[in-house]
Scaffold this motif. Structure first.
Motif, PDB file in Angstrom:
ATOM      1  N   ALA A 246       0.961  -1.302   0.003  1.00 52.04           N
ATOM      2  CA  ALA A 246      -0.128   0.045  -0.125  1.00 52.04           C
ATOM      3  C   ALA A 246       0.899   1.369   0.049  1.00 52.04           C
ATOM      4  O   ALA A 246       0.332   2.400   0.024  1.00 52.04           O
ATOM      5  CB  ALA A 246      -0.723   0.068   1.209  1.00 52.04           C
ATOM      6  N   GLY A 247       2.042   1.270   0.214  1.00 55.70           N
ATOM      7  CA  GLY A 247       3.175   2.248   0.067  1.00 55.70           C
ATOM      8  C   GLY A 247       3.697   2.593   1.312  1.00 55.70           C
ATOM      9  O   GLY A 247       4.463   3.592   1.483  1.00 55.70           O
ATOM     10  N   MET A 248       3.662   1.978   2.425  1.00 53.77           N
ATOM     11  CA  MET A 248       4.102   2.076   3.606  1.00 53.77           C
ATOM     12  C   MET A 248       5.728   1.864   3.553  1.00 53.77           C
ATOM     13  O   MET A 248       6.176   0.782   3.076  1.00 53.77           O
ATOM     14  CB  MET A 248       3.322   1.462   4.843  1.00 53.77           C
ATOM     15  N   ASP A 249       6.498   2.771   4.178  1.00 46.76           N
ATOM     16  CA  ASP A 249       7.989   2.426   4.204  1.00 46.76           C
ATOM     17  C   ASP A 249       8.286   1.338   5.293  1.00 46.76           C
ATOM     18  O   ASP A 249       7.828   1.142   6.111  1.00 46.76           O
ATOM     19  CB  ASP A 249       8.668   3.853   4.629  1.00 46.76           C
ATOM     20  N   PRO A 250       9.402   0.501   4.791  1.00 44.53           N
ATOM     21  CA  PRO A 250       9.548  -0.613   5.725  1.00 44.53           C
ATOM     22  C   PRO A 250       9.863  -0.416   7.131  1.00 44.53           C
ATOM     23  O   PRO A 250       9.372  -0.855   7.982  1.00 44.53           O
ATOM     24  CB  PRO A 250      10.544  -1.231   4.965  1.00 44.53           C
ATOM     25  N   LEU A 251      10.652   0.880   7.217  1.00 44.42           N
ATOM     26  CA  LEU A 251      11.017   1.348   8.493  1.00 44.42           C
ATOM     27  C   LEU A 251       9.566   1.793   9.382  1.00 44.42           C
ATOM     28  O   LEU A 251       9.880   1.538  10.457  1.00 44.42           O
ATOM     29  CB  LEU A 251      12.197   2.321   8.605  1.00 44.42           C
ATOM     30  N   HIS A 252       8.667   2.244   8.726  1.00 44.70           N
ATOM     31  CA  HIS A 252       7.446   2.618   9.261  1.00 44.70           C
ATOM     32  C   HIS A 252       6.953   1.506   9.715  1.00 44.70           C
ATOM     33  O   HIS A 252       6.362   1.467  10.981  1.00 44.70           O
ATOM     34  CB  HIS A 252       6.727   3.418   8.550  1.00 44.70           C
ATOM     35  N   VAL A 253       6.857   0.348   8.947  1.00 42.01           N
ATOM     36  CA  VAL A 253       6.254  -0.944   9.288  1.00 42.01           C
ATOM     37  C   VAL A 253       6.837  -1.486  10.482  1.00 42.01           C
ATOM     38  O   VAL A 253       6.178  -2.088  11.512  1.00 42.01           O
ATOM     39  CB  VAL A 253       6.207  -1.962   8.353  1.00 42.01           C
ATOM     40  N   THR A 254       8.192  -1.423  10.617  1.00 44.81           N
ATOM     41  CA  THR A 254       8.961  -2.114  11.484  1.00 44.81           C
ATOM     42  C   THR A 254       8.794  -1.361  12.837  1.00 44.81           C
ATOM     43  O   THR A 254       8.840  -1.684  13.918  1.00 44.81           O
ATOM     44  CB  THR A 254      10.536  -1.692  11.268  1.00 44.81           C
ATOM     45  N   TRP A 255       8.686   0.204  12.994  1.00 49.05           N
ATOM     46  CA  TRP A 255       8.277   1.054  14.077  1.00 49.05           C
ATOM     47  C   TRP A 255       7.045   0.733  14.530  1.00 49.05           C
ATOM     48  O   TRP A 255       6.809   0.649  15.672  1.00 49.05           O
ATOM     49  CB  TRP A 255       8.465   2.477  13.612  1.00 49.05           C
ATOM     50  N   LEU A 256       5.925   0.456  13.834  1.00 47.48           N
ATOM     51  CA  LEU A 256       4.631   0.230  14.180  1.00 47.48           C
ATOM     52  C   LEU A 256       5.015  -1.142  14.865  1.00 47.48           C
ATOM     53  O   LEU A 256       3.968  -1.285  15.951  1.00 47.48           O
ATOM     54  CB  LEU A 256       3.959   0.102  13.000  1.00 47.48           C
ATOM     55  N   ARG A 257       5.951  -1.976  14.391  1.00 43.62           N
ATOM     56  CA  ARG A 257       5.613  -3.533  14.856  1.00 43.62           C
ATOM     57  C   ARG A 257       5.898  -3.363  16.453  1.00 43.62           C
ATOM     58  O   ARG A 257       5.565  -3.771  17.379  1.00 43.62           O
ATOM     59  CB  ARG A 257       6.551  -4.333  13.942  1.00 43.62           C
ATOM     60  N   VAL A 258       7.281  -2.709  16.745  1.00 45.32           N
ATOM     61  CA  VAL A 258       8.074  -2.550  18.174  1.00 45.32           C
ATOM     62  C   VAL A 258       7.168  -1.671  18.812  1.00 45.32           C
ATOM     63  O   VAL A 258       7.018  -1.810  20.095  1.00 45.32           O
ATOM     64  CB  VAL A 258       9.550  -2.007  17.938  1.00 45.32           C
ATOM     65  N   ALA A 259       6.721  -0.664  18.522  1.00 45.35           N
ATOM     66  CA  ALA A 259       5.809   0.485  19.121  1.00 45.35           C
ATOM     67  C   ALA A 259       4.552  -0.212  19.609  1.00 45.35           C
ATOM     68  O   ALA A 259       4.298   0.257  20.694  1.00 45.35           O
ATOM     69  CB  ALA A 259       5.696   1.706  18.306  1.00 45.35           C
ATOM     70  N   GLY A 260       3.985  -1.003  18.781  1.00 40.19           N
ATOM     71  CA  GLY A 260       2.749  -1.749  19.282  1.00 40.19           C
ATOM     72  C   GLY A 260       2.986  -2.868  20.362  1.00 40.19           C
ATOM     73  O   GLY A 260       2.240  -2.868  21.217  1.00 40.19           O
ATOM     74  N   ALA A 261       4.397  -3.509  20.096  1.00 40.79           N
ATOM     75  CA  ALA A 261       4.307  -4.350  21.198  1.00 40.79           C
ATOM     76  C   ALA A 261       4.919  -3.611  22.470  1.00 40.79           C
ATOM     77  O   ALA A 261       4.509  -4.212  23.368  1.00 40.79           O
ATOM     78  CB  ALA A 261       5.738  -5.179  20.693  1.00 40.79           C
ATOM     79  N   ALA A 262       5.595  -2.768  22.441  1.00 42.22           N
ATOM     80  CA  ALA A 262       6.135  -1.752  23.585  1.00 42.22           C
ATOM     81  C   ALA A 262       4.636  -1.276  24.187  1.00 42.22           C
ATOM     82  O   ALA A 262       4.664  -1.402  25.593  1.00 42.22           O
ATOM     83  CB  ALA A 262       6.764  -0.643  23.260  1.00 42.22           C
TER      84      ALA A 262
END
Length: 325
Positions: free
Chosen positions: A36-52
């Motif tokens: 959908a156009g999201m940057d890989p680093l943004h996806v990674t940040w969402l992943r760890v921020a959500g886990a946090a």
């Protein structure tokens, strides 16, 4: 070596397989957001921020861990949780994805070298053979000879990701009985959120994609549901299962079994995304599974304990021989 009194193969393998399933699904569930156009680093940040965010109550409950094990928490956040992701994405910007992934998964090889050279512990031949086979199988699975081009900086970044991956196994073994593994992961996620936030600039993240619907294997899911799965299953549960496997198997053996993550990712991509394997890649997958099977036999199938006859009380246990593998 951590202060664990026993290794236990059956439960260790169960956790290792759970970790492989959870980690292996990250690419599949991230794909719709990336497409959908999201940057890989943004996806990674969402992943760890959500886990946090999910694990924040755990961190608050074990806040005394910051005082007791500050270096462990900092190292866990910097290397396994932020370092692997940031270095890998930086590497794939310069070298082919297959080469970068193969180099990153040299992490278990670095674990073997650390255990043998630095710790001076004996490494089980089964663990060595298993990891070597797994690396060879990974090369076949990724067909690393296709589109080969060398870039010294890219290779260096990928090797840095391998070192960070090795830290995941070694730090997982260092958690010990005085620190709740889930609390270590919670604080690691908080630290990684800050570090990756500096790199990814989440204020530029296309938040509108969270409300949009995305296709995943014929299912229509909102972006927030994909992000929640990445945070809860592919990060919080995956890291907890990974640390639990390491404590029961040993870093080097868990590293060999971890190659199943790649096979899991390929199988899930085939089922949900329709991606298929050719004959060479199928051979590679079989070799990886074979290597993982050989590696896990380095751990006894039942716990072993031996009374310390010298300086410890009779109720105290020393490390079993399997901890020196």
């Amino acid at each position: 070596m951590s202060a664990h009194s026993t290794r236990h193969r059956p439960t260790g393998l169960a956790f290792a397989l759970l970790a492989a399933l959870a980690f292996g699904g990250s690419g599949v569930f991230a794909r719709p957001l990336l497409d959908a156009g999201m940057d890989p680093l943004h996806v990674t940040w969402l992943r760890v921020a959500g886990a946090a965010l999910i694990l924040l109550p755990v961190a608050l409950r074990h806040r005394d861990l910051v005082r007791r094990r500050p270096l462990l928490l900092l190292a866990y956040g910097v290397f396994p949780m932020a370092g692997v992701q940031a270095l890998y994405f930086a590497a794939v910007a310069r070298i082919p994805v297959g080469i970068a992934l193969l180099l990153e998964f040299l992490g278990p090889v670095l674990v073997l070298l650390w255990v043998r050279v630095v710790r001076k512990d004996r490494v089980s031949p089964a663990a060595i053979i298993g990891v070597v086979l797994a690396v060879a199988g990974l090369g076949l699975l990724l067909e690393v000879w296709a589109g080969m081009r060398l870039d010294a900086i890219g290779v260096g970044l990928a090797l840095g990701a391998a070192a960070a991956q090795a830290a995941f196994f070694l730090l997982g073994d260092a958690v010990g009985e005085d620190a709740d593994p889930l609390a270590v992961i919670a604080f690691g996620a908080l630290i990684a959120t800050v570090l990756l936030g500096i790199l990814s600039r989440p204020w530029n993240l296309p938040w509108n994609l969270m409300a949009h619907s995305h296709d995943l294997g014929g299912l229509t899911l909102p972006g927030w549901a994909l992000a929640l799965w990445l945070a809860l299953v592919c990060t919080a549960i995956a890291y907890f299962a990974g640390v639990s496997a390491i404590k029961r198997l040993s870093p080097q053996v868990a590293g060999g079994v971890a190659y199943l993550e790649v096979v899991t990712a390929i199988v899930m991509a085939w089922i949900l995304l329709g991606e298929s394997l050719n004959a060479t890649q199928l051979v590679g997958a079989v070799v990886i599974v074979t290597g993982a099977f050989i590696a896990q036999i380095a751990v006894p199938s039942t716990p072993e304990t031996v009374p310390d006859q010298a300086t410890e009380p009779a109720t105290r246990q020393v490390r079993p021989p399997s901890e020196h593998h």
